[in-house]
Design a protein around this motif. Structure first.
Motif, PDB file in Angstrom:
ATOM      1  N   CYS A  91      36.493 -39.063-134.670  1.00 42.84           N
ATOM      2  CA  CYS A  91      37.709 -38.967-134.108  1.00 42.84           C
ATOM      3  C   CYS A  91      37.534 -37.689-133.259  1.00 42.84           C
ATOM      4  N   GLY A  92      37.373 -36.573-133.871  1.00 42.57           N
ATOM      5  CA  GLY A  92      37.370 -35.053-132.994  1.00 42.57           C
ATOM      6  C   GLY A  92      36.088 -35.185-131.993  1.00 42.57           C
ATOM      7  N   SER A  93      34.962 -35.675-132.368  1.00 41.31           N
ATOM      8  CA  SER A  93      33.919 -35.788-131.261  1.00 41.31           C
ATOM      9  C   SER A  93      34.323 -36.638-130.295  1.00 41.31           C
ATOM     10  N   GLN A  94      34.832 -37.773-130.354  1.00 43.31           N
ATOM     11  CA  GLN A  94      34.901 -38.429-129.403  1.00 43.31           C
ATOM     12  C   GLN A  94      36.209 -37.888-128.556  1.00 43.31           C
ATOM     13  N   ALA A  95      37.189 -37.509-129.110  1.00 40.01           N
ATOM     14  CA  ALA A  95      38.299 -36.818-128.393  1.00 40.01           C
ATOM     15  C   ALA A  95      37.788 -35.650-127.690  1.00 40.01           C
ATOM     16  N   ALA A  96      36.886 -34.722-128.071  1.00 43.47           N
ATOM     17  CA  ALA A  96      36.296 -33.992-127.181  1.00 43.47           C
ATOM     18  C   ALA A  96      35.504 -34.274-126.065  1.00 43.47           C
TER      19      ALA A  96
END
Length: 433
Positions: A91-96
């Motif tokens: 989730c964090g990597s795709q949001a960034a």
């Protein structure tokens, strides 16, 4: 007045199974659209086809490197926690990734780094998820449960790819990546509600290396298991090269472009859904014999591309291949469920996943030189022949031909050599996640 309760779901679809299926549908809807979005994000940032390949490779490399460690961790820690942590990382990597694309500031190294983080999360997630699913169903309906799960996943894959492609065209890749991040967040929340109160905690002791050795003994001690893992190391590599490298080239030169190739791939996806539906009704007694016989059609798409066959014939071949491969997939999961001790499911799944993906990057890299050396038709015929030879070799293994479906519990773990008994004994009981 007496009342009767209406069962809304079959007995084998328990709470954990239902949560796992719902979460898998959500993530597949998001992830397969995000694969399209990532490629267009690279191109939109000024990259070329080589840059798209670099971003894809950045995701694949950590997946290969960390799969085995992920399997050991998933058998050591509660599997649902590993899954939630992996989802949070994705989730964090795709949001960034989405934020950079939407801001118009995405650079190649940043996209590669974020893709690598996503691949790392997937390396820990896959063995934990498969072990969790395999341990969430019991009894003679396990094969039907796996078939329904796979049918839901394949349906979400088809829908996610179609929806993602449309969203990229209308909204741009950044918003599709953001939607994928949201899907991972929803899936993490669903998996956090898995019921594990009845599971005894695993005693501390041993180490990751010892866990990996124990999982390796479990794989190599079962001829049917290691033979099929080796078979699919070769089959996935050559089929992946044929589909990803040669297929688009044949479509461009002989079939009329990308659209017919997209239809052919959609037919394969439709075939997997139909195959899973078939396996909700059919429970072959000789699991691996039937499953392995259904691997032979994997050679057909490469042969059809080598001819090359007309679009209609290619679509029919892809559909039949999808159906047959799904028969193998459900049979394989059922065999693992009944034969592998629960406390080793994730490690065995990790070795299985590792075998499935380890040779794919090399096959992709060698596809171009092979075409130059032998010509495209001969390279494609070579892919088809390798699938047939590897599958025929597996049928020579007696355990593959003789393994039968059972309705009782899994077999015991394989005997452990005396010099390794202390390390296994110290591990204590594994948690049943």
């Amino acid at each position: 007045m007496p009342t009767t309760s209406v069962r809304r779901r079959p007995v084998w679809a328990g709470r954990n199974y239902s949560l796992l299926t719902a979460a898998a549908v959500v993530t597949n809807l998001g992830s397969h659209g995000a694969l399209i979005a990532a490629a267009f994000a690279v191109l939109g940032a000024g990259g070329d086809g080589g840059d798209v390949g670099l971003v894809a490779a950045a995701r694949t490399l950590p997946l290969v490197l960390f799969l085995l460690i992920g399997g050991a961790v998933a058998d050591r820690l509660p599997r649902h926690r590993v899954m939630v942590a992996a989802n949070v990382l994705n989730c964090g990597s795709q949001a960034a990734f989405a934020a950079l694309v939407l801001a118009g500031e995405a650079q190649l190294w940043q996209m590669m780094l974020l893709s690598a983080l996503g691949g790392t999360g997937q390396a820990f997630f896959n063995p934990a998820a498969e072990g969790m699913l395999l341990s969430s169903v019991t009894g003679e309906q396990a094969g039907r449960a796996f078939a329904v799960f796979r049918m839901a996943m394949h349906g979400a894959t088809l829908g996610g790819a179609a929806l993602g492609g449309a969203m990229v065209a209308v909204m741009g890749p950044g918003w599709v990546l953001a939607a994928d991040a949201a899907a991972f967040a929803v899936a993490a929340a669903l998996r956090a509600f898995l019921d594990v109160k009845h599971i005894p905690p695993r005693a501390a002791g041993g180490g990751i290396l010892g866990d990996l050795k124990e999982g390796w003994r479990e794989v190599t001690g079962r001829p049917w298991l290691w033979a099929i893992v080796v078979q699919f190391s070769l089959a996935n590599a050559v089929v992946g090269a044929a589909d990803a490298v040669y297929g688009p080239l044949v479509a461009r030169d002989h079939l009329g472009g990308a659209a017919p190739w997209g239809v052919a791939l959609a037919c394969f996806g439709g075939g997997t859904v139909v195959g899973a539906l078939l396996m909700t009704r059919w429970q072959p007694r000789r699991l691996l014999l039937v499953g392995t016989l259904c691997v032979f059609p994997l050679a057909l798409p490469s042969a059809a591309l080598a001819v090359p066959a007309p679009v209609g014939v290619l679509c029919a071949v892809m559909f039949v291949t999808g159906v047959s491969v799904e028969v193998f997939g459900v049979s394989w999961m059922t065999a693992l469920h009944q034969e592998i001790p629960e406390e080793k499911l994730s490690r065995v799944s990790a070795y299985d996943w590792f075998g499935s993906v380890a040779l794919v990057p090399a096959a992709m890299a060698l596809a171009g030189p092979a075409e130059t050396a032998f010509g495209r038709p001969d390279a494609l015929w070579g892919c088809a022949v390798l699938v047939v030879v590897a599958t025929a070799a597996v049928l020579c293994v007696p355990d593959v031909r003789d393994l039968r479906r059972r309705t009782h519990g899994v077999t015991a773990a394989l005997p452990v050599p005396r010099d390794a008994e202390h390390s296994v004994r110290d591990l204590g009981p594994a948690s049943r996640d």
